[in-house]
Design an enzyme around this catalytic site. Structure first.
Site, short mmCIF file in Angstrom:
data_model
loop_
_atom_site.label_atom_id
_atom_site.label_comp_id
_atom_site.label_asym_id
_atom_site.label_seq_id
_atom_site.Cartn_x
_atom_site.Cartn_y
_atom_site.Cartn_z
N LYS A 48 -4.60 -6.72 3.84
CA LYS A 48 -4.24 -5.82 2.89
C LYS A 48 -6.00 -5.50 2.37
O LYS A 48 -6.45 -4.44 1.97
CB LYS A 48 -3.51 -6.17 1.53
N GLU B 48 -10.17 1.98 3.90
CA GLU B 48 -9.94 3.08 2.93
C GLU B 48 -11.08 3.56 2.44
O GLU B 48 -11.41 4.60 2.10
CB GLU B 48 -8.84 2.58 1.98
N SER C 153 0.85 -1.18 0.08
CA SER C 153 -0.07 0.00 0.10
C SER C 153 0.72 1.34 -0.10
O SER C 153 1.98 1.43 0.62
CB SER C 153 -0.79 0.06 1.21
N HIS D 291 -7.59 -3.44 5.09
CA HIS D 291 -6.93 -2.10 4.70
C HIS D 291 -7.66 -1.46 3.71
O HIS D 291 -8.30 -0.27 3.92
CB HIS D 291 -5.48 -2.29 4.39
N ASN D 292 -7.72 -2.06 2.58
CA ASN D 292 -8.57 -1.34 1.44
C ASN D 292 -10.14 -1.05 1.64
O ASN D 292 -10.73 -0.11 1.35
CB ASN D 292 -8.62 -1.98 0.06
#
Length: 471
Positions: A183, A190, A128, A186-187
């Protein structure tokens, strides 16, 4: 040149920048791409450096030191399988393949299983930070074959972003698809974070605030608890003028947001694992709604609603909006970390929750002041059920939850769509409610489907022959 330490396949912007980052940190690189133009561009850009471009996959593999370490930066899905299929016959036991794309974690586990008898080690690593992070220091979330970690740790941690305490934003997440799972979440966070900032922007716009003034507001907010990369770039965006029209460029951009799928995956996996992540899901749906732009134009001429309330005391409203954004942001992080915990329990990855927060403190898109507090919360209690149960975050929510209520009410009365703010508030209120109306829901299920129910006063499952019609 002599055999290089790292091989990188996929010389797009991200791949090329990662290669330059590796070379700058003392790791020689051989690059390869199916596109001849990208190979030539890479060779030109790395002239005079400890890097080179190979013209074929066999040449690429032959130019790597043993054990070979091959980093894939190709689109997720079929392209990864295609490259891996060609590599299998060229690699040897002990070699390592790293997939740095936004891959669905189940695919990573499948590829690890497919290589089980070959001796080839496989790592699925979240990357990222965008192209700037790739060049200057990304956040990295590797997981997969544990034997690979000592072989990849030196260069991954060398090129990773460094947090304020000097720690590299790269830690081993665990076996299987753990790295890509982290991940993915995480997105998802986001998506929620970006949507909430956009909702704050929409409310400010409804209050009659112009983009340059909004930029100043976001810049001020970025100096406190809301300090984050996304707040900073929002301030930059709002300050930028379109040279052609003299207006804020953001106002000239079509209001249709695209997506690559990781937010959708996060929402789907949350449903699969029985985790409540409504703010993340609503952020995905908000992008879906934005794609209906022609339809919305027609609806705007037909459907009625209230008009934004512009005549308000901004000195009172803006601090409330700031508090609302903080409260909603905390709820989004709480949902994301609850999902990570559920994935960890489902797959027995033994994820270090504090390290997950730690690697997000710098380099990545959601890097924020709050992440150090999140790291501390999980360092104190890795078994923390929900971030909202941590004393520090409970205090923050006590301070700003009323702001979120008033902002949601203001948005509703003004006809401004704020799905992320609304769902964050509902999530908070549901989580803190001792007794939800699900007792009635379960009674309904039992009525029409004999699904049974549990009682408060005695154990077991029960079914009632409910009376039909008026009594």
């Amino acid at each position: 040149m002599q055999a290089t330490k790292i091989g990188l396949i996929g010389l797009g912007v991200m791949g090329e920048n990662l290669a330059l980052n590796l070379e700058r940190n003392g790791f020689s690189v051989t690059g390869f791409d199916l596109d001849e133009n990208k190979r030539n561009s890479f060779a030109k850009r790395t002239q005079g450096l400890n890097a080179c471009a190979a013209h074929s996959l066999p040449e690429f593999v032959a130019n790597l030191q043993l054990p070979r370490r091959v980093w894939l930066m190709v689109p997720a899905g079929a392209p990864v399988d295609a490259v891996l299929s060609e590599l299998r016959s060229l690699l040897s036991p002990g070699d390592v393949v790293i997939d740095g794309g936004n891959t669905l974690y189940r695919d990573t586990q499948r590829r690890i299983d497919s290589l089980e008898n070959t001796g080839i080690l496989y790592v699925g690593s979240g990357v990222s930070g965008g192209e700037e992070g790739a060049l200057n220091g990304p956040a990295l979330m590797p997981g997969g074959s544990s034997q690979a970690w000592p072989l990849v740790r030196p260069f991954l941690q060398a090129i990773a972003a460094k947090a304020d305490d000097g720690q590299p934003c790269c830690e081993w997440m665990g076996p299987g698809g753990a790295g890509h799972f982290v991940k993915m979440v995480h997105n998802g966070i986001e998506y929620a974070d970006m949507q909430m900032i956009c909702e704050a922007y929409a409310l400010m716009k409804g209050l009659g605030i112009k983009a340059p003034q909004m930029s100043d507001v976001f810049r001020q907010w970025g100096e406190g608890e809301l300090s984050s990369y996304l707040i900073d770039i929002t301030a930059d965006i709002l300050a930028h003028q379109d040279p052609e029209t003299g207006q804020a460029l953001v106002e000239m951009i079509l209001d249709t947001a695209e997506q690559k799928g990781t937010g959708k995956w996060t929402s789907q996996v949350a449903l699969d694992l029985g985790v409540s992540a409504p703010t993340i899901a609503d952020a995905v749906f908000a992008r879906t709604m934005s794609a209906l732009q022609p339809e919305r134009l027609q609806a705007s001429k037909l459907l009625t609603g209230p008009k934004p309330q512009a005549a308000q005391n901004l000195d009172e409203v803006l601090p409330k909006l700031q508090g609302a954004l903080l409260a909603a942001k905390i709820c989004a992080y709480a949902q994301g970390f609850a999902l990570i915990k559920a994935g960890d329990k489902e797959h027995d990855w033994q994820l270090p929750m504090d390290k997950v927060a730690s690697v997000w403190r710098a380099g990545c898109i959601i890097r924020a002041h709050l992440l150090e507090d999140i790291r501390r919360a999980f360092a104190a209690n890795n078994d923390l059920a929900n971030l909202l149960m941590d004393a520090h975050f409970a205090r923050l929510m006590a301070q700003c939850q009323q702001n979120l209520r008033e902002v949601v009410a203001m948005a509703a009365m003004s006809g401004v769509a704020v799905p992320a703010f609304m769902s964050a508030l509902s999530y908070y209120d549901a989580y803190r409610t001792e007794r939800l109306p699900a007792n009635l829901l379960q009674a309904q299920r039992d009525y029409f489907g004999a699904h049974t129910y549990q009682r408060l006063d005695k154990p077991g499952k029960f079914h009632t022959q409910w009376p039909k019609g008026a009594q």
